[in-house]
Scaffold this motif. Structure first.
Motif, PDB file in Angstrom:
ATOM      1  N   ARG B 326       0.785  -1.225   0.000  1.00  0.00           N
ATOM      2  CA  ARG B 326       0.000   0.000   0.000  1.00  0.00           C
ATOM      3  C   ARG B 326       0.819   1.279   0.000  1.00  0.00           C
ATOM      4  NH1 ARG B 326      -4.989  -0.828   4.234  1.00  0.00           N
ATOM      5  NH2 ARG B 326      -6.478  -1.589   2.673  1.00  0.00           N
ATOM      6  N   ASP B 373     -12.854  -1.891  10.850  1.00  0.00           N
ATOM      7  CA  ASP B 373     -12.157  -2.098   9.566  1.00  0.00           C
ATOM      8  C   ASP B 373     -10.701  -1.657   9.728  1.00  0.00           C
ATOM      9  OD1 ASP B 373     -13.052   0.546   9.842  1.00  0.00           O
ATOM     10  OD2 ASP B 373     -13.088   0.875   7.686  1.00  0.00           O
ATOM     11  N   LEU B 375      -8.201  -2.601   8.301  1.00  0.00           N
ATOM     12  CA  LEU B 375      -7.430  -2.534   7.054  1.00  0.00           C
ATOM     13  C   LEU B 375      -8.058  -1.572   6.042  1.00  0.00           C
ATOM     14  CD1 LEU B 375      -6.499  -6.333   6.674  1.00  0.00           C
ATOM     15  CD2 LEU B 375      -5.114  -4.465   7.617  1.00  0.00           C
ATOM     16  N   ARG B 376      -8.847  -0.616   6.536  1.00  0.00           N
ATOM     17  CA  ARG B 376      -9.448   0.346   5.609  1.00  0.00           C
ATOM     18  C   ARG B 376      -8.349   1.164   4.920  1.00  0.00           C
ATOM     19  NH1 ARG B 376     -10.813   2.503  10.489  1.00  0.00           N
ATOM     20  NH2 ARG B 376      -9.560   4.290  11.160  1.00  0.00           N
ATOM     21  N   PRO B 377      -8.642   1.664   3.708  1.00  0.00           N
ATOM     22  CA  PRO B 377      -7.643   2.441   2.980  1.00  0.00           C
ATOM     23  C   PRO B 377      -7.452   3.820   3.607  1.00  0.00           C
ATOM     24  CG  PRO B 377      -9.722   2.445   1.800  1.00  0.00           C
ATOM     25  CD  PRO B 377      -9.889   1.495   2.951  1.00  0.00           C
ATOM     26  N   ASP B 382      -5.043   3.550  -2.147  1.00  0.00           N
ATOM     27  CA  ASP B 382      -5.274   2.230  -1.544  1.00  0.00           C
ATOM     28  C   ASP B 382      -6.742   1.788  -1.541  1.00  0.00           C
ATOM     29  OD1 ASP B 382      -2.569   2.048  -1.026  1.00  0.00           O
ATOM     30  OD2 ASP B 382      -2.733   2.764   1.046  1.00  0.00           O
ATOM     31  N   ASN B 384     -10.384   0.301  -1.989  1.00  0.00           N
ATOM     32  CA  ASN B 384     -10.962  -0.923  -2.560  1.00  0.00           C
ATOM     33  C   ASN B 384      -9.911  -1.960  -2.928  1.00  0.00           C
ATOM     34  OD1 ASN B 384     -13.084   0.885  -2.414  1.00  0.00           O
ATOM     35  ND2 ASN B 384     -14.006   0.220  -4.343  1.00  0.00           N
ATOM     36  N   GLN B 388      -8.389  -4.620   2.017  1.00  0.00           N
ATOM     37  CA  GLN B 388      -9.647  -4.079   2.535  1.00  0.00           C
ATOM     38  C   GLN B 388     -10.783  -5.090   2.393  1.00  0.00           C
ATOM     39  OE1 GLN B 388     -10.929  -0.479   0.528  1.00  0.00           O
ATOM     40  NE2 GLN B 388     -12.987  -0.667   1.396  1.00  0.00           N
ATOM     41  N   GLU B 391     -10.601  -8.325   4.513  1.00  0.00           N
ATOM     42  CA  GLU B 391     -11.096  -8.101   5.869  1.00  0.00           C
ATOM     43  C   GLU B 391     -12.625  -8.029   5.886  1.00  0.00           C
ATOM     44  OE1 GLU B 391     -10.489  -4.175   7.575  1.00  0.00           O
ATOM     45  OE2 GLU B 391     -10.162  -5.079   9.555  1.00  0.00           O
ATOM     46  N   PRO B 414     -14.787   2.284   5.275  1.00  0.00           N
ATOM     47  CA  PRO B 414     -13.732   3.280   4.983  1.00  0.00           C
ATOM     48  C   PRO B 414     -14.249   4.699   5.093  1.00  0.00           C
ATOM     49  CG  PRO B 414     -14.575   2.313   2.957  1.00  0.00           C
ATOM     50  CD  PRO B 414     -15.263   1.609   4.088  1.00  0.00           C
ATOM     51  N   GLY B 415     -13.306   5.621   5.099  1.00  0.00           N
ATOM     52  CA  GLY B 415     -11.873   5.589   4.858  1.00  0.00           C
ATOM     53  C   GLY B 415     -11.610   6.657   3.778  1.00  0.00           C
ATOM     54  N   ASN B 425     -18.226  -0.398  -2.263  1.00  0.00           N
ATOM     55  CA  ASN B 425     -18.099  -0.660  -0.827  1.00  0.00           C
ATOM     56  C   ASN B 425     -19.435  -1.043  -0.206  1.00  0.00           C
ATOM     57  OD1 ASN B 425     -15.297   0.146   0.549  1.00  0.00           O
ATOM     58  ND2 ASN B 425     -15.591   1.378  -1.298  1.00  0.00           N
TER      59      ASN B 425
END
Lengths: 624, 624
Positions: B326, B373, B375-377, B382, B384, B388, B391, B414-415, B425
């Protein structure tokens, strides 16, 4: 006059935007032509090249330039105009007292005339047509088009690094903008280059759905507030933060001279609504308006150099009663004036009936039409109603009539529209107006937040910009409540710049993401100054940061006030990256490893060897 | 302690929001249950009834209520809880020094404990389950559900006047919300009612795509800034402007006691991220976290009354390396802590492996999951990506596991996401998580506007709210730069309220437009005070108006500073309306008349007789 000009010089903000400098890039194929841009310099540690951004601020941010408000800006385009051999100098129309709101000939209490306003205006020689569309349709690539091509190509050099993604809803955005592409877009009416021959100070720019989304800022005094000095200052302030065009919506006294000061000092196209001044000339009595007074006002403003006119020619007599059903009736000033005239005389609008004569004037100076939406909805309740669309289809009819004379056109749009009704506005406009550029106000997506209408409308603006609107007319926090001051103008412009940029990203404009990536990379690497300098408003970004962590050290430290010293996310990401590198294996290996108890202790040891202590927090995270 | 509590009392803002008063409406079918709302009163001249609006401000805006921060709010829900006969009082877990950040037992330098914090907590009797979902699935309609039904029905009485319009993307918004509808939505997991048995002070509210879109405000100190008094004050300030829930994201010392002061005084559900406190207990060393310490922290916070926990159980070992590709890695604090733990031990996350044990704790107190979340961007680049969505699908799996024990769940989203990637999303979340409520942060639609990220994210929030997000986590102007102060909290909340409202309008929520119409009608009729009072922020609206026209008279005059005295639009609309009425004929008649020269002079005379002089301008128009 010395008094006012000095006041003006005091009022205007000059000097580079922090962390960047003005550059002039030679245009492809025409190196003599030097295109203004801004270059943001990053910390040497970054190893990153400077980031080039689109710049609307003119000479005011150029350290090399000397600014004299009383002299105005250099006439950049004059040589190009003369070289075309289709213009003539002539004795201008005499400035009459009523041009400045019935002031006496001595102009007592008025604004002093612009010192060099005595120069002779240009117009087309008999039978000639100065519009960029006319040149384009003859296959001529003008310097204006070459300038636009280079200007729009920001960051395209890095294009190779990008996989373009986006949904453009049928736009045709090229990987690289060529002068020929610009010519073709202008020839087919899908883009305009507002460029009145009498505003040679303006730097050429394009408004069209296949170019970067543009932003207009409205300024202008009224009988109630404001003065010429602060209006010129607002213009310079608005373009500093990114306004691509400025509309002077002044009413009341001194309109003529105020406009002269603004145009002579403006590097961006200036738009007006001529009916405002015409109404002043008849003492504010709409019924007393005549074609002769209106036409004379068009000549007056064309000679000064206004680049586009809002003309509410779509407010036809038969449509006026449709507004009777509405919650908020007619909310456009120009629209209401013409509705009033039509009812009083019970005649069709002279703007509609004399449209081709207006077009004759436009092409003699290359003034572009901004066909006004006098019947736009002023509330959620009135959105997408019969009156609004009846006018829109009339604007489509008028677009074709203007194009028949090779005159440039854009179409104004709403207004107040809930999100689920925005797309219909864009689709109907494309269909009715043959892809002529759409120029929308907002739209505001709810009526319940006066004081925050830059945001209620920024939401709608980002969406309609994504769908295809070419230029967004800003709305300030003062909308519905009062006249914007300097701070409101800045907030309005920055809000609309971010909305326009969000639209460029979503449309898949190939260069748009360069700046986002540069800023995010700086954020990840704790380059605070680069974060500030790459943002749309570096001053506010740093000021907010310093409110919690004023120390200079905090700008280099791997540390921020949101997480505090114990928490980190960026640093861990770096560790993850390093670890993955040392392992040099895909995540599938991890999946396997997850099952393989055997490997775990070893891998755990390896990670610890790579140094796993927790550093202090970074500035890249949202709360949680 | 007297010292701090007095400090708190000073800090908190009380008294009605201008132009309105707190009312308590008997719930349909259960009149004993009195539901808090706010009624905005309009000028008598309007002949309009008061406008009822959803109110989150609790007793603080009730003139009848006496506020004592040291005593906390009345335990509204306690009788309902006891009546169910499934709870037991018990000796609480002892508060340990490390709960407040390793302070000495004497708490020197710390926050004094909340005076009545010694009361015994409740929990489920053995084998019992206190979750609203559990009751709902047994067909029980709780008072909480009845309260929610009445609360969501604002304005429904006027529904007859509306043709519903909107695009709800598959939501099932009823014309009228019944307690049975609420029960069914909670039973199927499409809505949650966060209601920890130990937070009886909270007024029941629902989070779900078929209810009004809600807004969360984050507060919380860090080791760097803030103190308990200002955090309680921020909570009261945030709900005054419309925050539906508040998350306490405090880190550093005094976490336990700060949280107690907040919960005891909060009429809205409180959420936390327990891993923050667990990390404090191990001195900030992620690798030293253990299941035992984490579980003990869950009990500690459940006993205090936290209504929902953000649990980052979707950050699994195999996903961590995906973040290595990322631009900005992992930007969630909780997510990065767990990633660090997984890598250090090279083990699967204990949150994932012990998930069912966590659920056992949740159902004993009715704490709802907010599956984080992690691992959100954190950047447009980053958005989608593989990490992301890997997870997100894990969160869907965990949702089903929580539902298997009848525990309430919402999903965090997200994010940073560009507009064209937002819809994906929402669609993936609905698919993966079986319509469990989505709770998103923004999303931010560009990275280039730090200082304005309440707007870059408000744009994304309005869109994803329209697509189906049930609650929007606000972002303040300080995002990425520092901790929000009082003013930032207000701007963030109001921005998100207008975004949520724009979403309700676009979804076609039947009651949503009542307030827009009331405000627009007031605008058209020059009822300035009603315009201010109906707005989301009456104080700012009036203040902006007064900057140009301070005079009291200006608030009644048919006059505003934008058009100035000579220009009008609203007044002309009124004339148009009157004229159409006197003619009593459709616009077709006008079309005919347009051709019929004969009729024109007469109709023109008629119009003049109806009085056609131009009045002074109104406040309902946009520029031009």
């Amino acid at each position: 006059m010395a008094d006012i000009s000095s006041k003006l010089e005091i009022g205007v903000t000059t000097g580079p935007i922090r962390g960047s400098r003005k550059i002039h890039v030679p245009a492809q194929g025409n190196p003599a032509l030097r295109v203004a841009m801004r270059e943001i310099h990053l910390e040497p540690s970054s190893g990153e090249p400077p980031v080039r951004v689109y710049d609307t601020s003119g000479p005011y941010t150029d350290e090399q330039a000397s600014i004299d408000i009383s002299a105005g800006l250099p006439a950049l385009r004059r040589p190009w105009q003369l070289a075309r051999g289709d213009v003539e100098e002539y004795e201008p129309r005499e400035v009459k007292p009523e041009d400045n709101g019935q002031l006496g000939p001595d102009r007592s209490g008025g604004v002093p005339p612009f010192p060099t306003a005595l120069r002779k205006p240009l117009r087309a020689r008999p039978g000639m047509n100065l519009s960029q569309m006319h040149y384009a349709r003859q296959g001529i690539v003008t310097p204006e088009m070459e300038y636009v091509a280079e200007r729009e190509n920001l960051g395209r050099a890095r294009l190779a690094a990008y996989n373009r993604s986006g949904e453009s809803f049928g736009a045709s955005i090229p990987d690289y903008v060529t002068p020929e592409f610009v010519r073709d877009e202008v020839a087919r009416g899908r883009a305009i280059i507002p460029s009145n021959v009498n505003h040679p100070e303006a730097e050429p720019m394009a408004i069209g759905r296949n170019f970067l989304v543009k932003v207009n800022a409205n300024i202008g005094n009224s009988a109630v507030a404001s003065d010429v000095a602060s209006e010129v200052d607002k213009m310079v302030w608005a373009i500093r933060w990114g306004a691509d065009t400025v509309m002077d919506l002044s009413t009341g006294r001194n309109i003529h001279d105020t406009r002269e000061w603004i145009i002579r000092n403006s590097p961006v196209p200036i738009g007006t609504v001529p009916i405002y001044q015409a109404l002043e000339k008849v003492g504010g009595i709409a019924e007393d308006l005549t074609w002769e007074i209106f036409a004379d006002t068009l000549i007056e403003q064309a000679e000064q150099g206004v680049d586009y006119f809002t003309i509410h020619a779509g407010v036809r007599l038969p449509f006026v009663p449709l507004a009777a059903k509405r919650m908020t009736g007619i909310v456009s000033r120009g629209g209401s004036i013409m509705a009033k005239w039509c009812l009083a005389h019970h005649k069709e609008s002279f703007l509609y009936e004399r449209f081709d004569e207006i077009t004759e004037i436009m092409k003699a100076y290359d003034v572009a039409y901004s066909l006004g939406d006098g019947l736009r909805p002023g509330s959620i309740y009135d959105a997408n109603d019969e009156a609004q669309f009846a006018e829109l289809y009339t604007l489509g009819e008028l677009t074709k009539r203007a194009w028949a004379q090779d005159v440039q056109v854009m179409i104004e749009g709403p207004g107040h529209v809930p999100m689920h009704k925005i797309r219909e506005n864009m689709e109907k406009q494309l269909e009715a107006c043959g892809e002529a550029p759409f120029y929308t106000l907002g739209p505001l997506t709810t009526d319940i937040a006066p004081g925050y209408d830059h945001i209620t409308s920024g939401i709608g603006a980002a969406q309609i910009g994504w769908y295809g609107t070419a230029m967004l007319c800003y709305v300030t926090p003062k909308e519905h409540l009062g006249l914007p001051d300097r701070d409101d103008v800045k907030v309005g412009v920055v809000t609309y710049k971010l909305a326009a940029h969000a639209a460029d990203l979503a449309k898949g404009h190939p260069a748009a993401q360069v700046r986002d990536d540069a800023l995010s990379k700086a954020r990840f690497e704790f380059r605070w100054r680069d974060q500030f300098n790459l943002s749309l408003d570096p001053d506010t970004a740093e000021q907010y940061h310093d409110q919690t962590l004023p120390a200079e050290g905090a700008k280099s430290a791997h540390f921020c006030s949101m997480c505090g010293p114990k928490f980190c996310s960026m640093k861990i990401s770096q560790e993850v990256r390093d670890f993955a590198a040392t392992q040099n294996q895909p995540s599938s290996r991890f999946l396997a490893a997850e099952e393989a108890e055997a490997g775990m202790r070893e891998m755990s040891r390896v990670f610890k060897d790579t140094g796993s202590e927790l550093y202090m927090g970074a500035g890249g995270r949202e709360h949680d």
